[in-house]
Design an enzyme around this catalytic site. Structure first.
Site, PDB file in Angstrom:
ATOM      1  N   LYS A 161       0.720  -1.232   0.040  1.00 11.31           N
ATOM      2  CA  LYS A 161      -0.007  -0.074   0.088  1.00 11.31           C
ATOM      3  C   LYS A 161       0.983   1.381   0.098  1.00 11.31           C
ATOM      4  O   LYS A 161       0.476   2.023  -0.684  1.00 11.31           O
ATOM      5  CB  LYS A 161      -1.100   0.216   1.244  1.00 11.31           C
ATOM      6  CG  LYS A 161      -2.157  -1.211   1.242  1.00 11.31           C
ATOM      7  CD  LYS A 161      -2.733  -1.109   2.479  1.00 11.31           C
ATOM      8  CE  LYS A 161      -3.822  -2.236   2.402  1.00 11.31           C
ATOM      9  NZ  LYS A 161      -4.700  -2.182   1.193  1.00 11.31           N
ATOM     10  N   SER A 177      -3.298  -4.394  11.651  1.00 11.95           N
ATOM     11  CA  SER A 177      -4.247  -4.688  12.406  1.00 11.95           C
ATOM     12  C   SER A 177      -3.923  -4.991  13.823  1.00 11.95           C
ATOM     13  O   SER A 177      -2.690  -5.286  13.957  1.00 11.95           O
ATOM     14  CB  SER A 177      -4.507  -6.311  11.943  1.00 11.95           C
ATOM     15  OG  SER A 177      -5.133  -7.405  12.913  1.00 11.95           O
ATOM     16  N   VAL A 229     -15.408  -8.468   3.830  1.00 15.62           N
ATOM     17  CA  VAL A 229     -16.338  -7.768   3.015  1.00 15.62           C
ATOM     18  C   VAL A 229     -17.156  -6.793   3.853  1.00 15.62           C
ATOM     19  O   VAL A 229     -17.318  -5.726   3.495  1.00 15.62           O
ATOM     20  CB  VAL A 229     -16.983  -8.639   2.316  1.00 15.62           C
ATOM     21  CG1 VAL A 229     -18.294  -8.122   1.537  1.00 15.62           C
ATOM     22  CG2 VAL A 229     -16.626  -9.407   1.252  1.00 15.62           C
ATOM     23  N   GLU A 249      -9.505  -4.255  -0.860  1.00 15.48           N
ATOM     24  CA  GLU A 249      -9.108  -5.794  -1.120  1.00 15.48           C
ATOM     25  C   GLU A 249      -9.634  -6.845  -0.191  1.00 15.48           C
ATOM     26  O   GLU A 249      -9.278  -6.700   1.122  1.00 15.48           O
ATOM     27  CB  GLU A 249      -7.598  -5.842  -1.252  1.00 15.48           C
ATOM     28  CG  GLU A 249      -6.898  -7.093  -1.887  1.00 15.48           C
ATOM     29  CD  GLU A 249      -7.145  -8.317  -1.014  1.00 15.48           C
ATOM     30  OE1 GLU A 249      -7.952  -9.057  -1.283  1.00 15.48           O
ATOM     31  OE2 GLU A 249      -6.194  -8.298  -0.097  1.00 15.48           O
ATOM     32  N   CYS A 283      -6.740 -14.400   1.493  1.00  9.90           N
ATOM     33  CA  CYS A 283      -8.304 -14.019   0.907  1.00  9.90           C
ATOM     34  C   CYS A 283      -8.294 -14.573  -0.494  1.00  9.90           C
ATOM     35  O   CYS A 283      -9.397 -14.844  -0.936  1.00  9.90           O
ATOM     36  CB  CYS A 283      -7.930 -12.367   0.962  1.00  9.90           C
ATOM     37  SG  CYS A 283      -6.564 -11.728  -0.158  1.00  9.90           S
ATOM     38  N   LYS A 454     -16.948  -7.953  -8.081  1.00  7.29           N
ATOM     39  CA  LYS A 454     -17.950  -8.042  -7.263  1.00  7.29           C
ATOM     40  C   LYS A 454     -17.621  -7.836  -5.691  1.00  7.29           C
ATOM     41  O   LYS A 454     -17.243  -6.707  -5.539  1.00  7.29           O
ATOM     42  CB  LYS A 454     -18.551  -9.343  -7.399  1.00  7.29           C
ATOM     43  CG  LYS A 454     -19.023  -9.944  -8.692  1.00  7.29           C
ATOM     44  CD  LYS A 454     -19.779 -11.325  -8.724  1.00  7.29           C
ATOM     45  CE  LYS A 454     -18.805 -12.509  -8.752  1.00  7.29           C
ATOM     46  NZ  LYS A 454     -19.507 -13.736  -8.979  1.00  7.29           N
ATOM     47  N   GLY A 457     -13.975  -6.674  -3.995  1.00  7.31           N
ATOM     48  CA  GLY A 457     -13.096  -5.399  -3.842  1.00  7.31           C
ATOM     49  C   GLY A 457     -13.447  -4.388  -5.069  1.00  7.31           C
ATOM     50  O   GLY A 457     -14.026  -4.803  -6.099  1.00  7.31           O
TER      51      GLY A 457
END
Length: 487
Positions: A161, A177, A229, A249, A283, A454, A457
């Site tokens: 990132k 996190s 999500v 993402e 993921c 969808k 992301g």
């Protein structure tokens, strides 16, 4: 084992502490032992991060791209020089096997920094000839960008990132996190050592409330999240209120399709890589493994044989192939899905329990698990589990498996194993997923974009596409003649 950092946060080029924040204990997942104690960011810490970023960003953006790139490439060199040390820290933070962190974490972070540091000087605008007059475009920085990380690949995500953001001339504030807060601080130190000006990469620790404060801050121009999500929906809604740029993402329930002409051992290896690496906490994992009916029996037989040989144990033993899950809560969640799979009629082919490991009885381990006779409507075939649980489904023909593979709210990834490359290209062309493989799985070189369709992301990490997501376009029209006006 202890891994206490100098302080909880890194702001303006220095470690900063504020013990008024909520305690944030760091747990080694293999033993349940507390290895560090940090504090969540207070409002004062958050404001200090923005003040530092705002002060530094303009001058950074004004540098030549090649000068910015030089610092990123030097950071990559530092990460590689310290790879073993950083890998051990990541193993402590995540519980992942050292065998894995040595090649997949700080190493991937270094790759991203090297790639974006090298390519940024060639990422330019366009010149458009307009019959005498002309126009051109400029790629400009957004300002202050926020990254919110996940706990499966902490330092990799922080670099994936921040590297394109910094390359484009932005400042960056990163919240790891709360489960894995340590390696982002090590990345901040590497940036500092490489000569990155103070204030351009800041780390603030915290829980969801800190993430929300960053998303909602008036100076935040963009938010990049790696997460679930539900979290993505919530953050996107918050960012949308102020029309902020976002990259999401998110999760997946990806299909991995094995045709009857595939190399069996290679396909099984791909399926195992796509389900058991990082203890299944990836993921993009291909957790719905569709196997052609002609080879189903042999596939499952060999899959079970190989799965039972996976070595689970001490993450610091380089012979260990699988470590624990990140937390007791995640272990319990995965076990609940295994229980549900059995209750709904799936056949437990192997695994499904908690291994007994001497010296690690308080760790968050789980056996690699394979379910056979799974149907499309079962919970384990519909919901993201985020653990080492593979579902094997049978199919008969190409059109059928394409339709079933696409019958999901997710669209992060997909894989096809076949000896017929023409068929491989055709099937992948019909699959609604953003990141796909033919005769491979879960290989993610930084040179190519990574992201989903969808509910999986918006936007892309890595590749040239990532630079576009951290920039905005300015169009400049230049009139070479007199203004033709009717007034």
């Amino acid at each position: 084992m202890k891994a206490q950092p100098k302080a909880s946060h890194f702001i303006g080029g220095a470690f900063v502490e504020d013990k008024a924040g909520k305690p944030l204990p760091v747990i080694y997942p293999a033993t349940g032992e507390e290895i560090a104690s940090l504090y969540s960011a207070t409002p004062g810490i958050i404001e200090a991060a923005y003040a530092a970023a705002l002060k530094a960003q303009g001058e950074w953006a004004a540098l030549k791209p090649v000068e910015r790139g030089r610092i990123l490439r030097r950071t990559a060199e530092i990460l590689r020089e310290k790879n073993r040390k950083l890998s051990k820290l990541e193993t402590l933070d995540t519980g992942k096997a050292l065998q894995e962190t040595l090649v997949a974490d700080a190493a991937s972070a270094a790759d991203a920094l090297e790639f974006f540091g090298g390519i940024i000087s060639g990422f330019n605008g366009e010149f458009v000839e307009l019959g005498g007059s002309f126009a051109y475009t400029r790629r400009e920085a957004l300002g202050i960008c926020v990254g919110i990380g996940a706990w499966n690949y902490p330092i990799q995500i922080a670099a994936w990132k921040s590297a394109p953001a910094l390359a484009m001339g932005n400042a960056f504030i990163f919240k790891p996190s709360e489960n894995t807060p340590l390696s982002a601080l090590a990345l901040a130190e590497a940036y500092k050592e490489a000569g990155l000006p103070d204030g351009l990469f800041n780390v603030v620790q915290g829980y969801g409330d800190v993430g929300a404060a960053l998303v909602n801050h008036r100076l935040t121009a963009k938010v990049s999240l790696t997460g679930s999500v539900p979290t993505g929906r919530r953050i996107m809604a918050q960012a949308g209120e102020q029309l902020k740029h976002v990259t999401m993402e998110l999760g997946g329930k990806s299909p991995l399709i094995v045709f009857d002409d595939a190399d069996l051992e290679s396909a099984i290896g791909g399926a195992m890589l796509g389900n058991f690496y990082s203890t299944g906490q990836v993921c993009s994992n291909g957790t719905r493994v569709f196997v052609h009916k002609n080879i189903r029996e042999r596939f499952i037989e060999r899959l079970v044989e190989r799965t039972r040989k996976i070595r689970i144990g001490d993450p610091f033993d380089e012979a260990t192939q699988m470590g624990p899950l990140i937390s007791a809560a995640q272990r319990d969640k995965v076990l609940s899905y295994i229980k549900k799979g059995k209750a709904e009629g799936a056949t437990l082919a192997c695994g499904g329990g908690v291994p007994k490991l001497q010296g690690f009885d308080k760790g968050f381990f789980i056996e690699p698990t394979v379910f056979a006779d799974v149907t499309d409507t079962m919970t384990i075939a519909r919901e993201e589990i985020f653990g080492p649980v593979m579902s094997v489904l049978e199919f008969s023909d190409e059109d059928e498996v394409i339709a079933r593979a696409n019958d999901s709210e997710f669209g992060l990834a997909a894989g096809v194993f076949t000896a017929d490359l023409s068929r491989g290209h055709h099937v992948i062309g019909q699959i609604k997923a953003g990141t796909c493989w033919i005769n491979a799985y879960n290989l993610t070189p930084v040179e190519v974009p990574f992201g989903g369709y969808k509910q999986s992301g918006i936007g892309r990490e890595n590749g040239i596409a990532a630079l576009a997501h951290y920039s905005q376009i300015k169009t400049v029209y230049v009139e070479m003649g007199k203004v033709d006006s009717p007034y």
